[in-house]
Design an enzyme around this catalytic site. Sequence first.
Site, PDB file in Angstrom:
ATOM      1  N   THR A 153      61.324  40.334  36.894  1.00  0.00           N
ATOM      2  CA  THR A 153      60.076  40.657  36.196  1.00  0.00           C
ATOM      3  C   THR A 153      59.644  42.044  36.642  1.00  0.00           C
ATOM      4  O   THR A 153      59.922  42.446  37.768  1.00  0.00           O
ATOM      5  CB  THR A 153      58.951  39.663  36.534  1.00  0.00           C
ATOM      6  OG1 THR A 153      58.744  39.688  37.938  1.00  0.00           O
ATOM      7  CG2 THR A 153      59.294  38.268  36.095  1.00  0.00           C
ATOM      8  N   GLU A 207      59.758  34.411  32.786  1.00  0.00           N
ATOM      9  CA  GLU A 207      59.896  33.108  33.454  1.00  0.00           C
ATOM     10  C   GLU A 207      60.058  31.958  32.472  1.00  0.00           C
ATOM     11  O   GLU A 207      60.336  30.830  32.883  1.00  0.00           O
ATOM     12  CB  GLU A 207      58.659  32.832  34.330  1.00  0.00           C
ATOM     13  CG  GLU A 207      58.560  33.705  35.565  1.00  0.00           C
ATOM     14  CD  GLU A 207      57.807  35.005  35.325  1.00  0.00           C
ATOM     15  OE1 GLU A 207      57.767  35.454  34.158  1.00  0.00           O
ATOM     16  OE2 GLU A 207      57.275  35.568  36.293  1.00  0.00           O
ATOM     17  N   LYS A 220      34.715  39.991  33.306  1.00  0.00           N
ATOM     18  CA  LYS A 220      33.759  38.892  33.398  1.00  0.00           C
ATOM     19  C   LYS A 220      32.342  39.456  33.301  1.00  0.00           C
ATOM     20  O   LYS A 220      31.874  40.129  34.208  1.00  0.00           O
ATOM     21  CB  LYS A 220      33.964  38.134  34.708  1.00  0.00           C
ATOM     22  CG  LYS A 220      33.719  36.665  34.549  1.00  0.00           C
ATOM     23  CD  LYS A 220      34.343  35.860  35.653  1.00  0.00           C
ATOM     24  CE  LYS A 220      34.326  34.381  35.262  1.00  0.00           C
ATOM     25  NZ  LYS A 220      34.842  33.530  36.290  1.00  0.00           N
ATOM     26  N   TRP A 237      33.958  35.291  30.024  1.00  0.00           N
ATOM     27  CA  TRP A 237      35.079  36.200  29.852  1.00  0.00           C
ATOM     28  C   TRP A 237      34.999  36.945  28.512  1.00  0.00           C
ATOM     29  O   TRP A 237      34.860  36.329  27.455  1.00  0.00           O
ATOM     30  CB  TRP A 237      36.400  35.425  29.897  1.00  0.00           C
ATOM     31  CG  TRP A 237      36.786  35.017  31.285  1.00  0.00           C
ATOM     32  CD1 TRP A 237      36.469  35.665  32.437  1.00  0.00           C
ATOM     33  CD2 TRP A 237      37.565  33.871  31.671  1.00  0.00           C
ATOM     34  NE1 TRP A 237      37.004  35.006  33.514  1.00  0.00           N
ATOM     35  CE2 TRP A 237      37.675  33.908  33.081  1.00  0.00           C
ATOM     36  CE3 TRP A 237      38.167  32.844  30.966  1.00  0.00           C
ATOM     37  CZ2 TRP A 237      38.383  32.941  33.794  1.00  0.00           C
ATOM     38  CZ3 TRP A 237      38.876  31.873  31.677  1.00  0.00           C
ATOM     39  CH2 TRP A 237      38.984  31.920  33.068  1.00  0.00           C
TER      40      TRP A 237
END
Length: 538
Positions: free
Chosen positions: A183, A328, A436, A441
């Site tokens: 990754t 993944e 936030k 959010w």
Amino acid sequence: MFGLMMDEPLLISSQIAFAARFHGHVEVVSRTVEGPIHRGTWGTVARRAAQLAHALTRLGVKPGDRVATIAWNTHRHLELYFAVSGMGAVLHTINPRLPPDQLVYVVDHAEDTVLFFDTTFTKLAQLAASRCPSVRQVVAMTDAAHLPEVPGALAYESLLDGQPDTFDWPRLDERTASSLCYTSGTAGSPKGVLYSHRSTVLHSYAIAMADALAISAADVTLPVVPMFHVNAWGVPYAAAMVGSKLVLPGPGLDGKSLLELIDAERVNSLLGVPTVWANLLAHLRAEGRRLTTVKKVTIGGAACPTSMIRAFEEGHGARVLHAWGMTETSPLGTANVMLPKHEGLPYEETLAVKAKQGRPIYGVDMRLVGDDGTVQPHDGKSPGHLQVRGPWVASAYFRQEGADAHADGWFATGDIATLDPDGYMQITDRSKDVIKSGGEWVSSIDLENAAVGHPGVIQAAAIGLPHPKWGERPLLLVVRAPGHEPSREEVAAFLEARLVKWWMPDAIEFIEALPIGATGKILKRTLREMYAEYRFVT
Ligand code: AMP
């Protein structure tokens, strides 16, 4: 009581053997680094993969050894996919855009033994070979005439010359490791995701499904997504399985080169990340051209803005398929296809559905959890940390087994998402990038997508900065499109018509270019560092 069905292991070698037997004459066309187009078939890929497996055996490659590539999407890279994994070794595909230190780190960490490279990347290959003691052979993916001056380097074509064109592929345990992809790791060292034959073959079946990426023998498929990034989303394996014609772009990823290849090969299915399509669309616009053969454009790797969906669908008559996944998850987790209930909806309303990342494909289970670990409802409104599990989801990172044990068998994706009652998942942010405001959010993805809908905006990124009253508020950074000079007020007015009030950025700043990481993603962390001293006028 066990069933009485044959216990055939799910092996990558069976895909290429099947392709050779039943789709042997279907074309595999590749642009080469040397320049000319190479025309082959699934039959020639199989024969040359067999020759390569013999050559690798002669070079001393053993089961489990890591064999690395630093390469574009070409027929030779495709042959490596099947030869290396087929013989029981592990194909480590390296992202050439990694910073050199990280590239050396991954070669060292994987202990690659043989390193194959396209001549574009000769310097990188030399660097890795000189700094990594595990590398005992380098191979330039070209012929003897184009062999660069690298001490001890062999030419790929010379390696294959004279080798038998059949290979007795071993009957491996299907859980045997097949390929390795690190990754990009915007923070810390890259982490290795180690795929198996079983996970790869199951994922191939899954992506070929009609409600997934729908890869079929009727397709002429052009994966622009790199073969060094999550195995080009698994497309090479699925294409072999179903017998799709495959068109590989080599190093030509700009709009002009892609369009030439699309037209010449009558490509009907494209796959890639939004930045690649932004360039293609800009080229089409500049030239006043249309896509005439393309029926489907699969877009993933980053959120696909609605303006891009509209541009392909209304402007070029191609259907957009928005998909989500990660290294993944092999990568496919969700694909966005319409349900019967959406038939007959006005186009604007279908766009709102299409902009979501899509529904989970069978094999990938998902859930959302809140900050306190409670499972969130699938109401399309409550955001949570997205967790997944399934047979093609990583259970641990290579050589860090144990360190990343997942909570109750679920893999934490690091994405924040909602799931609606129809199962459509929508990513609102990376958890480390969330903004936030007053405890709620703000979706930076929605904000960015709204901004790039403005014709004068080519790229946008929202980051959260400290605010005395709300904790954090969004700052929107905008890259203007060439030839456009939209003012802050114009962009703000455009956003106001599209966003709920409290998602509106507190400030808009213009920037020349956004910092981009090795896999084409905007580096929000770098942006936050760049704007650490920035203060909103309150
Ligand atoms: P990588 O492992 O480099 O492929 O990155 C995976 C990450 O890319 C995911 O966790 C998401 O944050 C992001 N990503 C992938 N596909 C999408 C998508 N369609 N929309 C939004 N983000 C995406």
